[in-house]
Design a protein around this motif. Structure first.
Motif, PDB file in Angstrom:
ATOM      1  N   TYR A 398       0.830  -1.207   0.000  1.00  0.00           N
ATOM      2  CA  TYR A 398       0.000   0.000   0.000  1.00  0.00           C
ATOM      3  C   TYR A 398       0.865   1.257   0.000  1.00  0.00           C
ATOM      4  N   GLU A 399       0.319   2.324  -0.616  1.00  0.00           N
ATOM      5  CA  GLU A 399       1.015   3.606  -0.697  1.00  0.00           C
ATOM      6  C   GLU A 399       0.285   4.697   0.064  1.00  0.00           C
ATOM      7  N   ASP A 400      -1.034   4.605   0.139  1.00  0.00           N
ATOM      8  CA  ASP A 400      -1.875   5.653   0.706  1.00  0.00           C
ATOM      9  C   ASP A 400      -1.634   5.830   2.202  1.00  0.00           C
ATOM     10  N   VAL A 401      -1.387   7.083   2.620  1.00  0.00           N
ATOM     11  CA  VAL A 401      -1.070   7.367   4.021  1.00  0.00           C
ATOM     12  C   VAL A 401      -2.234   7.016   4.937  1.00  0.00           C
ATOM     13  N   GLU A 402      -3.469   7.243   4.491  1.00  0.00           N
ATOM     14  CA  GLU A 402      -4.636   6.906   5.316  1.00  0.00           C
ATOM     15  C   GLU A 402      -4.696   5.407   5.566  1.00  0.00           C
ATOM     16  N   SER A 403      -4.440   4.617   4.536  1.00  0.00           N
ATOM     17  CA  SER A 403      -4.502   3.161   4.659  1.00  0.00           C
ATOM     18  C   SER A 403      -3.410   2.635   5.584  1.00  0.00           C
ATOM     19  N   ILE A 404      -2.220   3.170   5.426  1.00  0.00           N
ATOM     20  CA  ILE A 404      -1.087   2.714   6.248  1.00  0.00           C
ATOM     21  C   ILE A 404      -1.308   3.087   7.712  1.00  0.00           C
ATOM     22  N   ASN A 405      -1.795   4.301   7.951  1.00  0.00           N
ATOM     23  CA  ASN A 405      -2.086   4.713   9.331  1.00  0.00           C
ATOM     24  C   ASN A 405      -3.158   3.828   9.955  1.00  0.00           C
ATOM     25  N   TYR A 406      -4.208   3.527   9.190  1.00  0.00           N
ATOM     26  CA  TYR A 406      -5.265   2.661   9.719  1.00  0.00           C
ATOM     27  C   TYR A 406      -4.704   1.288  10.086  1.00  0.00           C
ATOM     28  N   TYR A 407      -3.863   0.740   9.234  1.00  0.00           N
ATOM     29  CA  TYR A 407      -3.285  -0.585   9.502  1.00  0.00           C
ATOM     30  C   TYR A 407      -2.576  -0.604  10.851  1.00  0.00           C
ATOM     31  N   HIS A 408      -1.720   0.390  11.092  1.00  0.00           N
ATOM     32  CA  HIS A 408      -0.939   0.398  12.337  1.00  0.00           C
ATOM     33  C   HIS A 408      -1.820   0.675  13.554  1.00  0.00           C
ATOM     34  N   GLN A 409      -2.818   1.553  13.390  1.00  0.00           N
ATOM     35  CA  GLN A 409      -3.729   1.823  14.506  1.00  0.00           C
ATOM     36  C   GLN A 409      -4.564   0.592  14.831  1.00  0.00           C
ATOM     37  N   ALA A 410      -5.018  -0.108  13.796  1.00  0.00           N
ATOM     38  CA  ALA A 410      -5.834  -1.306  14.013  1.00  0.00           C
ATOM     39  C   ALA A 410      -5.018  -2.424  14.637  1.00  0.00           C
ATOM     40  N   LYS A 411      -3.773  -2.571  14.200  1.00  0.00           N
ATOM     41  CA  LYS A 411      -2.893  -3.591  14.813  1.00  0.00           C
ATOM     42  C   LYS A 411      -2.671  -3.278  16.287  1.00  0.00           C
ATOM     43  N   LYS A 412      -2.466  -2.014  16.591  1.00  0.00           N
ATOM     44  CA  LYS A 412      -2.247  -1.598  17.977  1.00  0.00           C
ATOM     45  C   LYS A 412      -3.480  -1.864  18.828  1.00  0.00           C
ATOM     46  N   ALA A 413      -4.666  -1.736  18.184  1.00  0.00           N
ATOM     47  CA  ALA A 413      -5.927  -1.959  18.906  1.00  0.00           C
ATOM     48  C   ALA A 413      -6.262  -3.442  19.047  1.00  0.00           C
ATOM     49  N   GLY A 414      -5.468  -4.303  18.406  1.00  0.00           N
ATOM     50  CA  GLY A 414      -5.662  -5.738  18.585  1.00  0.00           C
ATOM     51  C   GLY A 414      -6.430  -6.444  17.489  1.00  0.00           C
ATOM     52  N   LEU A 415      -6.762  -5.755  16.386  1.00  0.00           N
ATOM     53  CA  LEU A 415      -7.466  -6.422  15.295  1.00  0.00           C
ATOM     54  C   LEU A 415      -6.532  -7.403  14.594  1.00  0.00           C
ATOM     55  N   ASP A 416      -7.116  -8.505  14.112  1.00  0.00           N
ATOM     56  CA  ASP A 416      -6.283  -9.499  13.451  1.00  0.00           C
ATOM     57  C   ASP A 416      -5.946  -9.060  12.029  1.00  0.00           C
TER      58      ASP A 416
END
Length: 568
Positions: A398-416
């Protein structure tokens, strides 16, 4: 006020019969082999757009920019980024488009600038006359400036943990509700507003035919956001449609001469309702011509979640939402009609069926219902031949900053991982930003170099060249829809009425004007469906305008079949 030589080519209300084509320059056409689309590349494809029949090109930002947010962080409003070309190139594009009867609309990004804009650089000095051009606030009482928790409030940014960024040189924080690289302009300052208006007049004098205004309903901000108090503010709704929005839009219209020169204006207004849209677009208020609504783009996620929290979307919910806007703006204001843009996934993958069997038919059905609503339709590059979402399988793709930020925030929140990647594959903005698939040659004809971003691997079969050569293609269907809008007063001005509102598979409505009625019927499913007898007008003697068959005597609709009929 600007005296403009192009005014005679913009008659009163011309935008009501127009079809707009959005160009995302980075991904449209590369002319010099550096792998990035550019302005000369757009110029080279004008004949393709003229043949399609579009009236307006909306050009996403090409201004000088550090490109932190793909050009939506502008460092100089009066220059072109070398990535895309020169001022001479944009002047040539405007001229060549006008020669073909196509108008050009620029993206206007004035809620914020880049943090490298000269205005912001000057404002960093507390003694500067431009200090008040942005929102500067001290650390919260009792906190150490620059330390975690010292931000003036707990407001998050759209693309960062906090909307407040500490500037060591200033000793204070500045507001950037999208990212630290995009500080918000203070529209309460009259000097800011008039500097923006002067810049807009400068572009109009170069021949630009109007503006698409990025997040324009954020320019008036509530005091709770800007005061710097520690109270959190919800970016999903609290920051939009502030108390002076209508005043600012009316002033802009007056000072730039938006109505006087019959310029095209559309405001991106997230969080707006029918009522706010009426205020902004009613002709008597002299603000904007139309706004982009977001409600239909927010129906396929959970009611209490974000765009990433996927949910099924029953057809009645979607068609009733569009009908709500049709009815709401029927007497005052004007609708914008869109499925796709640079921030939305590809509609044939989102609301259609992008399988090889039904991609073409579902792309046609989606186009038919959209273009036969009342309003100004928008076509996003590649939509006209049915480009699809991009199959990606890991966050590294992925290249999009919104997508990359969501990925890291979701991982931090415990989503699989699987759940996160599924959401990204469906909703990421990267789906819209892959290079246009012009043909089946190397790099899809987009560039002779290395493309800046991944090509969709289906370009060998899904491309513009193949679609143009096929009289039954999605492209040919768009040509017919655009031509019908140009020729038919009913399509432009007719009264809208939704039929079969609760049918889970059939989308049907009429458009009526001065005794002429057009009926639109589409099967929005990948299986056959009975054509309802009750709830539809009499089909005997109907004239087929667009589609395979006139439907008289037909009992079953094919998967994704759509027809436009003039009733007897």
């Amino acid at each position: 006020m600007v005296s403009n030589q192009f005014d005679e080519d913009r008659p009163e209300g011309w935008w009501k019969s127009a079809v707009v084509y959005q160009v995302y320059p980075r991904s449209f056409q590369d002319s010099n082999g550096d792998g990035v689309g550019d302005i000369p590349g757009i110029d080279s494809r004008l004949d393709y757009l003229a043949d399609l029949g579009v009236d307006v090109i909306w050009l996403s930002p090409v201004y000088r920019s550090p490109q932190v947010d793909n050009g939506y962080d502008i460092s100089d409003y009066r220059d072109i980024d070398p990535l895309f070309g020169t001022l001479g190139d944009i002047d040539k594009l405007i001229h060549d488009a006008h020669e073909r009867g196509i108008k050009l609309v620029m993206d206007l990004v004035v809620n914020h600038t880049s943090d490298r804009h000269a205005w912001f650089e000057e404002s960093r000095d507390p003694a500067s006359s431009k200090r008040d051009w942005y929102y500067w606030r001290p650390a919260r009482e009792g906190a150490v400036p620059g330390e975690p928790g010292a931000e003036p409030s707990d407001t998050p940014a759209a693309f960062a943990p906090s909307a407040w960024t500490y500037d060591e040189r200033s000793g204070e924080y500045y507001l950037g509700i999208f990212s630290p690289a995009q500080p918000d302009l203070n529209w309460e300052n009259a000097d800011v507003r008039h500097a923006v208006y002067d810049m807009m007049r400068w572009w109009v004098s170069r021949g630009v035919d109007g503006f698409r205004m990025d997040v324009i309903n954020l320019i008036s901000k509530p005091e709770a956001l800007t005061s710097g108090g520690p109270v959190p503010v919800d970016l999903s709704g609290d920051v939009s449609n502030g108390p002076r929005l209508d005043e600012f839009l009316a002033e802009m219209n007056r000072e730039v001469g938006l109505d006087e020169h019959n310029l095209f204006t559309v405001g991106e207004m997230p969080g707006s309702t029918v009522e706010t849209a009426i205020r902004a677009t009613a002709a008597t208020r002299h603000e904007l011509k139309m706004v982009f609504t977001f409600e239909h783009m927010e129906l396929d996620h959970t009611a209490d979640g974000t765009k990433w929290d996927l949910a099924d979307l029953p057809l009645p919910v979607l068609k009733k939402n569009l009908a709500h806007w049709q009815d709401g703006l029927a007497e005052a204001g004007w609708n914008s009609l869109y499925w796709n843009n640079h921030d939305q996934p590809r509609v044939v993958s989102r609301f259609g069926d992008d399988s090889p069997e039904y991609r073409v038919a579902s792309a046609k059905a989606l186009a038919t219902v959209l273009h036969l609503h009342k309003g100004t339709p928008y076509v996003y590059q590649g939509e006209e031949f049915g480009m699809t979402n991009l199959p990606l399988h890991s966050i590294g793709e992925y290249e999009d900053v919104e997508s990359i930020n969501y990925y890291h925030q979701a991982k931090k929140a415990g989503l699989d991982e699987a759940t996160i990647l599924k959401s990204l594959q469906v909703k990421s903005r990267d789906n819209a930003r892959t290079p246009v698939q012009w043909d089946n040659t190397a790099n899809a004809g987009f560039t002779t170099g290395t493309p800046w971003y991944t090509l969709n691997p289906n370009y060998a079969s899904v491309n513009a060249k193949a679609a143009v050569a096929d009289p039954d293609s999605v492209y040919a269907h768009y040509q017919k829809l655009i031509a019908l809008r140009h020729s038919s007063p009913v399509v432009r001005e007719g009264r809208f009425e939704l039929l079969l509102a609760d049918d889970p598979n059939i989308w049907a409505f009429t458009r009526t004007l001065e005794g002429v009625t057009i009926l639109v019927v589409a099967n929005f499913s990948s299986h056959e469906n009975a054509l309802p007898v009750d709830g539809l007008p009499e089909l005997a003697g109907a004239k087929l305008l667009i589609g395979e068959r006139a439907l008289e005597g037909v009992t079953t609709l094919k998967p994704w079949e759509s027809s436009v009929l003039e009733l007897a």
